[in-house]
Design a protein around this motif. Structure first.
Motif, mmCIF file in Angstrom:
data_model
loop_
_atom_site.group_PDB
_atom_site.id
_atom_site.type_symbol
_atom_site.label_atom_id
_atom_site.label_comp_id
_atom_site.label_asym_id
_atom_site.label_seq_id
_atom_site.Cartn_x
_atom_site.Cartn_y
_atom_site.Cartn_z
ATOM 1 N N HIS A 631 0.793 -1.217 0.000
ATOM 2 C CA HIS A 631 0.000 0.000 0.000
ATOM 3 C C HIS A 631 0.834 1.280 0.000
ATOM 4 N N GLU A 669 -8.468 -3.981 1.714
ATOM 5 C CA GLU A 669 -7.214 -3.890 2.459
ATOM 6 C C GLU A 669 -6.770 -2.445 2.675
ATOM 7 N N GLU A 670 -7.210 -1.525 1.831
ATOM 8 C CA GLU A 670 -6.769 -0.134 1.928
ATOM 9 C C GLU A 670 -7.980 0.783 2.054
ATOM 10 N N THR A 686 -4.602 0.927 6.452
ATOM 11 C CA THR A 686 -4.871 -0.481 6.155
ATOM 12 C C THR A 686 -5.787 -1.070 7.221
#
Length: 740
Positions: A631, A669-670, A686
């Protein structure tokens, strides 16, 4: 998949089909729903340890009369009891199996399992099919445990008894190290698999090449309820010779054994005793954990008269491997290569191999009546030692060189029973071998620098142009490899500068090389191990000062530097983090939640919830996130002043003026944090970040660190937790007093 690393599904340590929940496997409550539930009494941090927090087992063990214990154990070997008579009048083989199975659960993937806490006494291990009837072995030992009390733990007693058993039958022993402190409850953080049936209930092997199924990491055993492999063959198929060798190589490699050690252990262990499959398994009662109160913790019971006759079933296989089951020697390999073998069925219905037309002198005595002779046998796993070309070459050498087998077995047994103890400094007692072994991760002794040298070095580091984040990340990369499961890893030795650690993606190799190169240039007479930790401490002190707090980060110096000659690089490969939530690193999306991986890593580091929480918040504020994170290198750094040790991460994470939304392409996830009023983007984070606001228990701790007036507490707590991680592996200091 790599048999050494357990790397499958692109490096994910869990089965990519999502069917296996690596941190959410079946619990004891699932297996035995009617068992007494004691967890409620341990809530709130209440310890179930009756010895108390101030009990020093190492000190107590050092007062043990070691020779007297060995004499008592030697006498026990031939003191056959009518309620569980000794095969051939000797309990030695029985106790070897007990010790082997206590230690054999160790696996390299996460360092869990093994003999170091005496877990064989508790569910699920006490009721695994592969541990059948070992409840009786432990009860046979109770009078000796009772006699020596606090000076001898069950965990040490299991291993020592195995050693004495080998010696009492003329076998070779390399040494013994004590120091395994007992626990008093099951270890609930060990994942044994997700199957809902045991190995003897028709569950297939965990490796199915035709279906593209590999052995899930961190598991090592080939089926649920086994220590190693199914002795009848993969999935119970005795004709799958190739699969049998494959399973053995895979599972033993995951338990830290190479091919030679595997052959030596198999042959050495099977030089003694017999298998038990004299009656159909439907005549047996249940396992100990689910049996009635009146059996007092016994399971797999049969009629006492049948027990007296030797009509016992454990594995279902029946018979001895050699004609001299209580005597060390070369009969195992002699018989394996002398005869052709045919497939037969045991009385319990198991498939095994029997020599064709054996000579009378190669027959074994009956376990209860030495005047009778019965055929010996081999399992499908034994047959692999001559069927597989690699194993056969080693086996033939051992057959022709008894001294080589003696040495190889003694060393492999010592490794089996001590692999999970960590550095040699933790070993206690008069029988600790002087030789340093590569799998013990030896570190040369370091020297303690002067205060002036430390101060001068820290000043040079802060003037070097290296950033706070770079220095903190290098120190964390070095120290956070520690695992309390098997006490491997840590900053001592500075193996972060060696392969494979220097090349792990989580460590940002290019950046790490730059930092280590500069520290090497500046360190003078300091060891690199001390220099890395001191540089991290200097960075934390600077970051705290920039935030308005004068603090001193304690550093216990005296670490040594390991070289390549001290390091089995291959054995460190399974330790590469797939995820490190402290640095906001995730290699790729896993079939378990990313926040679960953070919890697992914190557990391996021995951290509490507050310690984990404050470390995550501090690492984010310091900007110490991985540049190789999926990320990006600023995600989760919820502060406008990265590099300053502040509680900004928690203040901004919990700010009610921010709303969070998923970044669609991230796969949940982000996240983007936007200003509720203006809609503009403020932060990116995250799952590992947001869990400290979404989970009620973690939020309750995060709120403490976000509160006004707790800024100093945050800094103080971060330094304590940081120091704990940096010093986690300093057994060279903590154990020094026990070796004086």
């Amino acid at each position: 998949m790599d048999a050494k690393t357990g790397d499958i599904s692109g490096g994910c340590p869990f089965n990519g089909d999502g069917g296996v929940r690596a941190l959410l496997g079946r619990t004891n409550r699932d297996w035995w729903p009617d068992a007494l539930q004691l967890e409620i009494l341990s809530r709130g941090g209440t310890s179930p340890d009756p010895m108390g927090d101030d009990f020093d087992y190492a000190e107590a063990f050092n007062l043990l009369d070691y020779d007297a214990v060995k004499r008592d154990l030697t006498a026990l070997m031939t003191d056959s009891q009518p309620w569980w008579p000794a095969d051939y009048g000797h309990y030695g083989p029985f106790f070897i199996r007990m010790a082997w199975h206590a230690a054999g659960t160790y696996r390299t993937g996460d360092g869990r399992g093994g003999a170091s806490s005496g877990q064989q006494r508790f569910a699920p291990l006490n009721s695994w099919p592969d541990n059948g009837n070992l409840d009786k072995a432990r009860r046979l030992l109770w009078p000796i445990k009772q006699k020596y009390g606090k000076h001898l733990s069950w965990a040490d007693l299991f291993v020592l008894t195995g050693n004495v058993a080998i010696e009492s039958m003329g076998g070779p022993v390399f040494g013994f190290g004590g120091g395994r402190k007992d626990v008093y409850e099951p270890e609930t953080d060990v994942y044994w698999g997700s199957e809902e049936q045991w190995v003897n209930e028709g569950v297939p092997t965990r490796i199915l090449p035709d279906e593209g199924k590999a052995l899930e990491s961190p598991l090592a055993a080939i089926q649920m309820g086994l220590i190693y492999v199914n002795p009848e063959g993969p999935g119970g198929d005795p004709h799958d010779a190739e699969g049998m060798a494959r399973d053995m190589k895979e599972t033993f490699a995951r338990m830290a054994m190479n091919d030679e050690e595997t052959v030596a252990l198999t042959a050495g262990g099977h030089a003694f005793g017999k298998c038990h499959g004299a009656v159909p398994p439907d005549q047996l009662s249940g396992a100990p954990e689910g049996e009635g109160l009146h059996l007092m913790g016994f399971g797999w019971a049969t009629d006492p008269d049948q027990i007296g006759e030797g009509h016992i079933t454990t594995s279902g296989l029946e018979g001895a491997w050699t004609p001299n089951p209580t005597q060390w020697g070369g009969d195992y390999f002699r018989l394996l290569f002398k005869y052709e073998y045919e497939l037969v069925t045991s009385p319990a219905g198991a498939k095994q191999w029997q020599p064709i037309d054996p000579d009378p002198e190669d027959m074994a005595p009956d376990a209860r009546d030495p005047s009778k002779k019965v055929p010996t046998m081999m399992t499908t796993a034994d047959m692999a030692l001559k069927r597989d070309p690699d194993y056969r070459k080693i086996s033939e050498r051992f057959r022709d060189d008894q001294a080589a087998l003696d040495d190889a077995f003694a060393r492999a047994w010592f490794k089996l029973t001590h692999r999970d103890m960590g550095p040699k400094a933790r070993y206690l007692g008069p029988a600790v071998p002087a030789e340093d072994l590569i799998w013990q991760d030896p570190v040369p002794a370091g020297s303690t620098p002067s205060d002036s040298d430390v101060s001068a070095f820290k000043s040079k580091v802060l003037a070097s142009g290296l950033s706070v984040a770079e220095l903190v990340k290098a120190a964390w990369a070095s120290a956070s490899t520690y695992r309390q499961s098997d006490h491997r890893g840590g900053a001592n030795g500075a193996r972060v500068r060696l392969a494979p650690q220097k090349d792990w993606k989580v460590n940002d190799p290019a950046e790490l090389a730059k930092v280590l190169g500069k520290l090497d240039e500046l360190r003078g007479s300091l060891s690199m191990a001390d220099a890395i930790v001191l540089a991290g401490a200097a960075a934390v002190e600077k970051a705290a000062k920039d935030g308005g707090f004068e603090i001193s980060v304690p550093v216990t110096t005296g670490r040594g530097d390991a070289g390549e000659e001290h390091t089995d690089a291959e054995s460190f490969e399974p330790m590469e983090p797939f995820a490190d939530g402290f640095r906001n690193y995730l290699k790729t999306k896993a079939p378990v939640k990313t926040e679960d991986l953070l919890i697992d890593r914190a557990s391996l580091l021995g951290l509490s919830i507050p310690e984990m929480t404050v470390l995550v918040g501090g690492m984010r504020a310091l900007g110490a996130v991985s540049t190789h994170a999926k990320h990006g290198n600023s995600i989760g750094v919820l502060t406008d002043r990265p590099g300053t040790l502040s509680n900004d991460f928690f203040v901004n994470l919990l700010h009610m003026g921010t709303s969070w939304e998923v970044v669609d392409e991230s796969g949940d996830e982000e996240f983007i944090g936007r200003c509720r009023l203006k809609g503009e983007e403020k932060w990116r984070a995250t799952r590992t970040d947001l869990v400290f606001g979404s989970n009620s228990q973690l939020r309750s701790v995060a709120e403490v660190y976000a509160e006004n007036g707790h800024e100093q507490k945050f800094v103080t707590d971060f330094v304590k937790a940081w120091t704990k991680v940096m010093d986690a592996d300093r057994f060279d200091l903590r154990c020094a007093k026990y070796h004086q």
